[in-house]
Design a protein around this motif. Structure first.
Motif, PDB file in Angstrom:
ATOM      1  N   ARG A 100     -16.383 -35.766  28.759  1.00 31.06           N
ATOM      2  CA  ARG A 100     -15.594 -36.443  27.730  1.00 31.06           C
ATOM      3  C   ARG A 100     -15.299 -35.501  26.570  1.00 31.06           C
ATOM      4  N   ALA A 101     -16.269 -34.677  26.203  1.00 34.59           N
ATOM      5  CA  ALA A 101     -16.063 -33.731  25.106  1.00 34.59           C
ATOM      6  C   ALA A 101     -15.005 -32.688  25.462  1.00 34.59           C
ATOM      7  N   GLN A 102     -15.035 -32.198  26.695  1.00 35.21           N
ATOM      8  CA  GLN A 102     -14.027 -31.227  27.127  1.00 35.21           C
ATOM      9  C   GLN A 102     -12.631 -31.850  27.177  1.00 35.21           C
ATOM     10  N   THR A 103     -12.566 -33.091  27.660  1.00 35.63           N
ATOM     11  CA  THR A 103     -11.277 -33.791  27.699  1.00 35.63           C
ATOM     12  C   THR A 103     -10.720 -33.977  26.301  1.00 35.63           C
ATOM     13  N   LEU A 104     -11.597 -34.338  25.362  1.00 33.61           N
ATOM     14  CA  LEU A 104     -11.169 -34.536  23.986  1.00 33.61           C
ATOM     15  C   LEU A 104     -10.667 -33.231  23.370  1.00 33.61           C
ATOM     16  N   ARG A 105     -11.415 -32.145  23.625  1.00 36.10           N
ATOM     17  CA  ARG A 105     -11.091 -30.864  22.994  1.00 36.10           C
ATOM     18  C   ARG A 105      -9.897 -30.191  23.641  1.00 36.10           C
ATOM     19  N   ARG A 106      -9.774 -30.274  24.957  1.00 37.65           N
ATOM     20  CA  ARG A 106      -8.744 -29.507  25.656  1.00 37.65           C
ATOM     21  C   ARG A 106      -7.497 -30.301  26.011  1.00 37.65           C
ATOM     22  N   ILE A 107      -7.616 -31.628  26.027  1.00 36.21           N
ATOM     23  CA  ILE A 107      -6.468 -32.453  26.417  1.00 36.21           C
ATOM     24  C   ILE A 107      -6.008 -33.349  25.257  1.00 36.21           C
ATOM     25  N   VAL A 108      -6.922 -34.200  24.790  1.00 37.68           N
ATOM     26  CA  VAL A 108      -6.537 -35.239  23.840  1.00 37.68           C
ATOM     27  C   VAL A 108      -6.088 -34.657  22.501  1.00 37.68           C
ATOM     28  N   LEU A 109      -6.944 -33.841  21.875  1.00 38.19           N
ATOM     29  CA  LEU A 109      -6.616 -33.344  20.538  1.00 38.19           C
ATOM     30  C   LEU A 109      -5.373 -32.456  20.508  1.00 38.19           C
ATOM     31  N   PRO A 110      -5.230 -31.481  21.422  1.00 37.73           N
ATOM     32  CA  PRO A 110      -4.010 -30.663  21.375  1.00 37.73           C
ATOM     33  C   PRO A 110      -2.727 -31.463  21.587  1.00 37.73           C
ATOM     34  N   GLU A 111      -2.746 -32.372  22.577  1.00 39.65           N
ATOM     35  CA  GLU A 111      -1.539 -33.143  22.849  1.00 39.65           C
ATOM     36  C   GLU A 111      -1.243 -34.117  21.719  1.00 39.65           C
ATOM     37  N   MET A 112      -2.288 -34.744  21.179  1.00 41.46           N
ATOM     38  CA  MET A 112      -2.087 -35.681  20.080  1.00 41.46           C
ATOM     39  C   MET A 112      -1.536 -34.955  18.854  1.00 41.46           C
ATOM     40  N   THR A 113      -2.041 -33.754  18.591  1.00 40.18           N
ATOM     41  CA  THR A 113      -1.563 -32.989  17.434  1.00 40.18           C
ATOM     42  C   THR A 113      -0.070 -32.717  17.536  1.00 40.18           C
ATOM     43  N   MET A 114       0.371 -32.326  18.716  1.00 39.92           N
ATOM     44  CA  MET A 114       1.793 -32.080  18.912  1.00 39.92           C
ATOM     45  C   MET A 114       2.614 -33.352  18.678  1.00 39.92           C
TER      46      MET A 114
END
Length: 222
Positions: free
Chosen positions: A129-143
């Motif tokens: 879950r931490a890797q998904t948040l750091r590598r998928i969720v946060l970068p895509e959400m930021t964009m």
């Protein structure tokens, strides 16, 4: 009528001091508001249901009432519930709470806009879950949320003018005093308009630059 440049020049120190207060309150509200908004969005999405209900009610109340009313009630009504703040702390606190409600909605919509297929692919790849948040969720959400965040940040700058109602020594209050003392409202408020316009333009340019650089970073690491 002529524009009195001498009046502007002789009041530069006072205007600069008030400008510094405006910048400080604005920057503090943006930082605290975005942190609070992110925490609210996360709690609403992944927290217990009762917490989500309470936070949703909070966001709806803040977004459904004018900031002028909120700051007035905070400063003048706060002592009735034991919350007595000086004008600058009250302004910073009130503006931060106001910002948090709006930023939380921006973050929430960003979370919801991430394609579910990306999250499912992360699960299939064995991401925690931490890797998904750091590598998928946060970068895509930021964009996704960056343009809206920039717009909200600009709106927060303009809302600092409301703090003059509780005598925060920011730009609008200072130039109002200068205009009243010298009957020179055109000169004083022209300077204010130019300063706000300059900050707004700078913030917009910085947002576009950040969006462009973040896009290049994302595509180069995809």
């Amino acid at each position: 009528m002529t524009f009195d440049f001498a009046l502007v020049l002789e009041n530069v120190p006072n205007i600069a001091r008030a400008f510094g207060v405006t910048l400080g309150v604005w920057a503090g509200a943006v930082v605290f508001g975005s942190i609070g908004g992110f925490a609210i969005a996360v709690a609403r999405r992944w927290g217990p249901t009762p917490v989500g209900w309470l936070l949703r009610a909070f966001v709806e109340v803040i977004r459904g009432t004018p900031f002028l009313v909120q700051i007035f009630l905070l400063y003048y009504g706060g002592p009735f519930i034991g919350l007595s703040l000086d004008n600058i702390p009250a302004g910073l606190f009130g503006l931060s709470v106001y910002a948090a409600a709006y930023y939380s909605e921006i973050f929430r919509t960003g979370f919801e806009a991430i394609p579910k297929g990306h999250l499912e692919a992360a699960d299939c790849a064995g991401f925690t879950r931490a890797q998904t948040l750091r590598r998928i969720v946060l970068p895509e959400m930021t964009m996704l949320v960056l343009p809206a965040m920039v717009n909200m940040t600009i709106l927060m700058l303009k809302e600092t003018a409301v703090l003059s109602i509780i005598s925060v020594p920011e730009l609008t209050l200072e130039v109002s005093a200068i205009g009243t003392a010298h009957y020179a409202f055109v000169e004083s408020f022209t300077i204010v308009a130019l300063l706000y316009w300059g900050l707004t333009d700078l913030c917009g340019r910085a947002g576009r630059l950040a969006e462009a650089r973040f896009s290049r970073y994302r595509f180069s690491h995809s």
